[in-house]
Design a protein around this motif. Structure first.
Motif, PDB file in Angstrom:
ATOM      1  N   ASP A 300       0.436  -1.302   0.274  1.00  0.00           N
ATOM      2  CA  ASP A 300       0.102   0.547   0.115  1.00  0.00           C
ATOM      3  C   ASP A 300       0.582   1.141  -0.223  1.00  0.00           C
ATOM      4  N   PHE A 301       2.090   1.350  -0.123  1.00  0.00           N
ATOM      5  CA  PHE A 301       2.585   1.693   0.212  1.00  0.00           C
ATOM      6  C   PHE A 301       2.526   3.264  -0.587  1.00  0.00           C
ATOM      7  N   TYR A 302       2.166   2.745  -2.127  1.00  0.00           N
ATOM      8  CA  TYR A 302       2.105   3.929  -2.698  1.00  0.00           C
ATOM      9  C   TYR A 302       0.515   4.629  -2.956  1.00  0.00           C
ATOM     10  N   THR A 303      -0.051   3.961  -2.274  1.00  0.00           N
ATOM     11  CA  THR A 303      -1.724   4.553  -1.666  1.00  0.00           C
ATOM     12  C   THR A 303      -1.634   5.319  -0.669  1.00  0.00           C
ATOM     13  N   LYS A 304      -3.376   6.412  -0.257  1.00  0.00           N
ATOM     14  CA  LYS A 304      -3.334   7.233   0.653  1.00  0.00           C
ATOM     15  C   LYS A 304      -3.965   6.126   2.023  1.00  0.00           C
ATOM     16  N   ASN A 305      -3.877   4.785   1.850  1.00  0.00           N
ATOM     17  CA  ASN A 305      -4.090   3.915   3.092  1.00  0.00           C
ATOM     18  C   ASN A 305      -2.751   3.863   4.145  1.00  0.00           C
ATOM     19  N   TYR A 306      -1.510   4.566   3.324  1.00  0.00           N
ATOM     20  CA  TYR A 306      -0.239   4.281   3.541  1.00  0.00           C
ATOM     21  C   TYR A 306       0.062   5.027   4.595  1.00  0.00           C
ATOM     22  N   GLU A 307       1.067   4.601   6.207  1.00  0.00           N
ATOM     23  CA  GLU A 307       1.126   5.221   7.381  1.00  0.00           C
ATOM     24  C   GLU A 307       2.004   5.251   7.252  1.00  0.00           C
ATOM     25  N   LYS A 308       2.761   6.023   7.491  1.00  0.00           N
ATOM     26  CA  LYS A 308       4.073   6.559   7.770  1.00  0.00           C
ATOM     27  C   LYS A 308       4.568   6.788   8.997  1.00  0.00           C
ATOM     28  N   GLY A 309       5.459   6.754   9.366  1.00  0.00           N
ATOM     29  CA  GLY A 309       5.866   6.999  11.094  1.00  0.00           C
ATOM     30  C   GLY A 309       6.595   6.040  11.622  1.00  0.00           C
ATOM     31  N   LEU A 310       7.634   6.256  12.397  1.00  0.00           N
ATOM     32  CA  LEU A 310       8.066   5.754  13.036  1.00  0.00           C
ATOM     33  C   LEU A 310       7.813   5.115  14.825  1.00  0.00           C
ATOM     34  N   GLN A 311       8.471   4.132  15.505  1.00  0.00           N
ATOM     35  CA  GLN A 311       8.146   3.926  16.674  1.00  0.00           C
ATOM     36  C   GLN A 311       8.941   4.735  17.494  1.00  0.00           C
ATOM     37  N   LEU A 312       8.241   5.092  18.295  1.00  0.00           N
ATOM     38  CA  LEU A 312       9.176   6.304  19.599  1.00  0.00           C
ATOM     39  C   LEU A 312       8.621   6.052  20.896  1.00  0.00           C
ATOM     40  N   TYR A 313      10.066   5.854  21.507  1.00  0.00           N
ATOM     41  CA  TYR A 313      10.063   4.889  22.966  1.00  0.00           C
ATOM     42  C   TYR A 313      10.413   6.309  23.620  1.00  0.00           C
ATOM     43  N   SER A 314      10.334   6.169  25.128  1.00  0.00           N
ATOM     44  CA  SER A 314      11.109   7.018  25.835  1.00  0.00           C
ATOM     45  C   SER A 314      11.649   6.030  27.123  1.00  0.00           C
ATOM     46  N   SER A 315      12.255   5.953  27.367  1.00  0.00           N
ATOM     47  CA  SER A 315      13.212   5.551  28.138  1.00  0.00           C
ATOM     48  C   SER A 315      13.060   3.967  27.774  1.00  0.00           C
ATOM     49  N   GLY A 316      13.274   3.643  26.699  1.00  0.00           N
ATOM     50  CA  GLY A 316      12.647   2.136  26.169  1.00  0.00           C
ATOM     51  C   GLY A 316      11.138   1.709  26.470  1.00  0.00           C
ATOM     52  N   VAL A 317      10.046   2.916  26.595  1.00  0.00           N
ATOM     53  CA  VAL A 317       8.427   2.098  27.169  1.00  0.00           C
ATOM     54  C   VAL A 317       8.260   2.933  25.373  1.00  0.00           C
ATOM     55  N   ILE A 319       6.042   4.814  22.856  1.00  0.00           N
ATOM     56  CA  ILE A 319       4.699   5.953  23.439  1.00  0.00           C
ATOM     57  C   ILE A 319       3.993   5.820  22.044  1.00  0.00           C
ATOM     58  N   MET A 320       4.673   5.376  20.995  1.00  0.00           N
ATOM     59  CA  MET A 320       3.982   5.151  20.154  1.00  0.00           C
ATOM     60  C   MET A 320       4.047   4.568  19.272  1.00  0.00           C
ATOM     61  N   ASP A 321       3.581   3.801  18.155  1.00  0.00           N
ATOM     62  CA  ASP A 321       3.722   2.594  17.264  1.00  0.00           C
ATOM     63  C   ASP A 321       3.951   3.219  16.248  1.00  0.00           C
ATOM     64  N   LYS A 322       3.188   4.619  15.596  1.00  0.00           N
ATOM     65  CA  LYS A 322       3.679   5.944  14.326  1.00  0.00           C
ATOM     66  C   LYS A 322       3.879   6.872  14.489  1.00  0.00           C
ATOM     67  N   CYS A 323       5.112   7.985  15.038  1.00  0.00           N
ATOM     68  CA  CYS A 323       4.856   8.821  15.191  1.00  0.00           C
ATOM     69  C   CYS A 323       5.137   9.463  13.997  1.00  0.00           C
ATOM     70  N   SER A 324       3.845  10.203  13.060  1.00  0.00           N
ATOM     71  CA  SER A 324       4.581  10.675  11.845  1.00  0.00           C
ATOM     72  C   SER A 324       5.786  11.070  12.007  1.00  0.00           C
ATOM     73  N   ASP A 325       5.197  13.173  12.715  1.00  0.00           N
ATOM     74  CA  ASP A 325       6.521  13.831  12.815  1.00  0.00           C
ATOM     75  C   ASP A 325       7.762  13.434  13.241  1.00  0.00           C
ATOM     76  N   LEU A 326       7.887  12.274  13.043  1.00  0.00           N
ATOM     77  CA  LEU A 326       9.472  12.100  13.565  1.00  0.00           C
ATOM     78  C   LEU A 326      10.141  12.095  11.095  1.00  0.00           C
ATOM     79  N   ILE A 327       9.335  11.515  10.669  1.00  0.00           N
ATOM     80  CA  ILE A 327       9.955  10.874   9.349  1.00  0.00           C
ATOM     81  C   ILE A 327       8.980  11.806   8.573  1.00  0.00           C
TER      82      ILE A 327
END
Length: 637
Positions: A300-317, A319-327
Motif C-alpha cells: 500500500d506504499f503508493y496509496t493513501k492508506n499507507y501510514e508513515k512513522g517511526l516507533q517512538l520510545y521514551s526510556s525503553g517504553v 509511546i507511539m507505534d507510528k510517530c509521523s512527526d519524526l519522519i
C-alpha cells in the motif's frame, strides 16, 4: 473504618476526561502501571548507591504480574521504594501530581544510569478505564507501617493501615470491570494477552517482568496403547521482557544478522532490509535509534492508506507505534524506532507536545538518512540502484512537494536513465561529463525509456553528441521544473520551442526559409482549427517528417499527467506542429498549397494525428483520421 476522601473538583473532571477521552487504547493501562513500578525501583536503586542499608543490588529488583482469575483481578507487584501515607495522598490523591516528576527534577539527583519514565501522575489513573476498583498496597523503604489505598473512581478514595509481609514495595490490584457486549475486560487476565502487551509496550523496561505461565503437558503414560490421553498443567515463572534494547548496545556488539532479525520480527517483513542505520546522538538532540531501509515497498506504499512513522520510545517504553512527526514525507519509506529520554510528554504518553526537542530529533534524522543514502550511492552503487527503483519516485515527489522546499537536500540523490550510458546516472555524473560547448541539461519525457529514445525531438540533440536524460514517471518533469537547474546548468526539454543548437549561419538560412513558408504554415494552422498554437518549420528533426512540441510551462507529458488526475481540470499544453523542411513531405505540402488547399488541409490533419501517436497521446477524432487515411489510399491522383 477508613475515611473516604474526595478528589478535588478539578481532579474529578480530569479523571473523568482521562478515562473517557485521553487514552486511545484501554490496553495501555498495563504499560503505565509497569512504568510506575520501574520508577519506584529506580528510586530505591538510586538510594542504594549512597545508602548501604538498602541492601539490594540492581539485579534484586523485579516486577511480578499475577492474574487472579477467581476474583477477576490483575495484580502488579514491585519491590521498589514504596510510598508513605503522605506520598499516597500527594501522588494518588491529587491527580497530575507526580512523585517521579519531582524526583527527576531534584537537583540533588545526579545518577546517570537512572531513568525515570513517569513524569506526570496521571498514567496510574488509566487503570480506571478497565477497573471497577483499584487497590494499592504499599510499604515505603524505612517505614514499619504499610498502607492500603482504594478507589472506585471519581467518587473518591480511602487510605488505611494494612499488613504487607513481603517487604517494601507496592502492589497494585486492578479489579476488572464486568464484560459487556462491546468490551471483554476479562481478556486482560489471559496469559497470552498479558505477554503480548508486555512485549509490545514494556519489552525494554530494564528490570525483569515476571509472570507464572501455565503449560499443558500430556500426562506420562497416557495417549498411547489405547490409554486415554490426559493432560496436566505445570506452572513456570518466565521473564516476559528482553530488558536490553538492541539500539542501546554499541554497534560493535551487534551483528548484521541480529539487526536484520530484529527488523523482520519487529516490522513483520519477510526480507532483510537493504540497510540498517544505528544512530546514537547526544547534545541538542539526544536519542538512540534504529532506522531501516526496506528492500521492498509495502503493497500500500503508493496509496493513501499507507501510514508513515517511526516507533517512538521514551526510556525503553513504547509511546507511539507510528510517530509521523519524526519522519518527513520524502523519507516515509524508512521504518524503525527512536528512543529518547528528553521528549516532553503531556497528560498521556500517547500525546506528544510539538516541542523543540521533537523537531530537533526529526531534523537530525532527516540529515542522517540523507547522508546514509549518499554513502550508499557512493560506496554501494548496485544496492542504491535497487533502492532507487523501489523508492526513487518518493524522492522525486519530495523535490516537487512544497514548491521545492527540499530540493537542495534531495537533488544529489536523484537518478535518471541516460541516453549515453544506457543506465541510471546522477545529475552530478551528467554535469561532470557535459561537453565544453553544452549549455543545458537535456531531457526527454515519455512513458518508457524506449519511447523517449525514439522521440523525433531527440535526433538533433543526439546528433550534437549531447547526453539526454529520459524521464519516464509522471512526477519526473514536475520535479525537474522545480529544480530549474543543477550546478548552474539549466534543464531543457528536447521538446522546448527553442533548443538553440544551430550556428548563426544555419539560423539565418532557417529564418529565410521560414519566411518563405509563412503563408503555407498559416494555412496548416488554420486547417487544424485551434488544436495547435502554430505550425512552424523544425530545426530539430532529421529523419522524421513532423513532431509536436510545446510552448510555455506545460509540456505534453505534463498534459497527459493532468488528464489522469481525478477532477481533470483540462490543462493543455500549447502545442506546436513542427515540419521537417528537409523531408520530402515538405515538398508535397508546398505543392499542395499552390494546387489543392483542400488536400493540404487533409494532409495537415493526418500529420498532426501522426505526431500525436508518436507522442503517445490520444487521437482526438479516430473516425476522421481513419477516413482521411482511407481517402489517401484510394486517391489516384
Amino acid at each position: 473504618m477508613a475515611e473516604t476522601k474526595q478528589f478535588k473538583a478539578e481532579s474529578k473532571r480530569l479523571l473523568d476526561m482521562m478515562i473517557n477521552s485521553i487514552y486511545t487504547h484501554k490496553e495501555i493501562f498495563l504499560r503505565e502501571i509497569i512504568s510506575n513500578a520501574s520508577d519506584a525501583m529506580d528510586k530505591l536503586y538510586f538510594k542504594s548507591l549512597t545508602d548501604d542499608s538498602v541492601g539490594m543490588n540492581r539485579s534484586d529488583f523485579f516486577i511480578k504480574i499475577e492474574a487472579d482469575k477467581d476474583n477477576g483481578a490483575l495484580v502488579i507487584r514491585d519491590n521498589g521504594i514504596g510510598m508513605t501515607k503522605d506520598e499516597l495522598e500527594n501522588n494518588l490523591g491529587t491527580i497530575a501530581n507526580s512523585g517521579s516528576f519531582s524526583f527527576k527534577n531534584d537537583e540533588n539527583n545526579t545518577a546517570d544510569d537512572v531513568d525515570i519514565i513517569g513524569q506526570f501522575g496521571v498514567g496510574f489513573y488509566s487503570a480506571f478505564m478497565v477497573a471497577k476498583e483499584v487497590q494499592v498496597r504499599t510499604k515505603a523503604f524505612g517505614s514499619d507501617q504499610a498502607y492500603l489505598w482504594k478507589s472506585e473512581g471519581v467518587d473518591g478514595y480511602t487510605i488505611e493501615e494494612c499488613e504487607k509481609n513481603d517487604g517494601v514495595g507496592t502492589e497494585v490490584r486492578i479489579i476488572l470491570k464486568d464484560d459487556t457486549d462491546d468490551e471483554s475486560y476479562s481478556e486482560f487476565l489471559m496469559q497470552w494477552k498479558i505477554k503480548s502487551l508486555v512485549k509490545k509496550y514494556s519489552d525494554y523496561i530494564h528490570y525483569p517482568i515476571k509472570f507464572d505461565m501455565e503449560h499443558d503437558h500430556l500426562k506420562e503414560g497416557t495417549g498411547v496403547d489405547d490409554v486415554p490421553a490426559e493432560y496436566e498443567t505445570t506452572v513456570e515463572t518466565e521473564t516476559l521482557n528482553s530488558m536490553t534494547p538492541l539500539w542501546r548496545k554499541n554497534k560493535s556488539e551487534v551483528t548484521e544478522e541480529e539487526y536484520n532479525s530484529f527488523y523482520k520480527e519487529k516490522f513483520y517483513d519477510y526480507a532483510d532490509p537493504l540497510k540498517c542505520i544505528h544512530v546514537k546522538t547526544e547534545g541538542t538532540a539526544t536519542y538512540d535509534g534504529l532506522l531501516y531501509i526496506p528492500a521492498n515497498a509495502p503493497m500500500d506504499f503508493y496509496t493513501k492508506n499507507y501510514e508513515k512513522g517511526l516507533q517512538l520510545y521514551s526510556s525503553g517504553v513504547l509511546i507511539m507505534d507510528k510517530c509521523s512527526d519524526l519522519i518527513p514525507d520524502h523519507f516515509c519509506f524508512v521504518r524503525g524506532l527512536v528512543d529518547s529520554q528528553d521528549l516532553s510528554l503531556n497528560i498521556s504518553r500517547e500525546m506528544l507536545q510539538h516541542d523543540r526537542q521533537l523537531k530537533l530529533i526529526a531534523k537530525s534524522l532527516e540529515k542522517t538518512i540523507k547522508n546514509e543514502l549518499k554513502k550508499m550511492l557512493t560506496n554501494e552503487r548496485e544496492k542504491y540502484e535497487k533502492f532507487w527503483k523501489t523508492f526513487g519516485m518518493q524522492i522525486k515527489f519530495g523535490v516537487y512537494n512544497g514548491y521545492g522546499a527540499n530540493k537542495e537536500l534531495l537533488k544529489d540523490l536523484l537518478m535518471f536513465y541516460s541516453s549515453n550510458e544506457k543506465k541510471l546516472v546522477t545529475l552530478d555524473e551528467y554535469v561532470s561529463r557535459m561537453k565544453e560547448d553544452q549549455k543545458y541539461i537535456y531531457y526527454a519525457a515519455a512513458e518508457t525509456v524506449d519511447k523517449a529514445d525514439a522521440l523525433p525531438q531527440t535526433e538533433v540533440v543526439k546528433d550534437k553528441g549531447y547526453e539526454i536524460l529520459y524521464l519516464t514517471e509522471n512526477v519526473d518533469e514536475f520535479a525537474v521544473k522545480i529544480l530549474e537547474s543543477y550546478e548552474d546548468k539549466q534543464f531543457k526539454s528536447v521538446s522546448d520551442a527553442d533548443l538553440d543548437l544551430d550556428t548563426p549561419e544555419e539560423k539565418e538560412e532557417f529564418k529565410k526559409l521560414s519566411e518563405e513558408s509563412k503563408d503555407m504554415l498559416e494555412e496548416i494552422t488554420k486547417a487544424l482549427g485551434g488544436k495547435i498554437k502554430s505550425a512552424k518549420l523544425s530545426e530539430r528533426l532529421k529523419s522524421h517528417p513532423v513532431c509536436i512540441t510545446n510552448e510555455g510551462q506545460i509540456s505534453l507529458e505534463m498534459e497527459k499527467t493532468f488528464a489522469q488526475m481525478p477532477n481533470d481540470q483540462n490543462v493543455k499544453a500549447e502545442k506546436v506542429l513542427e515540419i521537417n523542411p528537409n523531408h520530402e513531405i515538405f515538398g508535397v505540402l508546398k505543392s499542395l498549397y499552390d494546387t489543392d488547399k483542400t488536400k493540404l488541409d487533409d494532409y495537415s490533419k493526418i500529420l498532426y494525428t501522426q505526431a500525436l501517436l508518436i507522442e503517445g497521446m490520444p487521437v482526438e477524432d479516430p473516425l476522421e483520421f481513419s477516413n482521411l487515411v482511407c481517402g489517401l489510399m484510394v486517391d489516384k491522383k
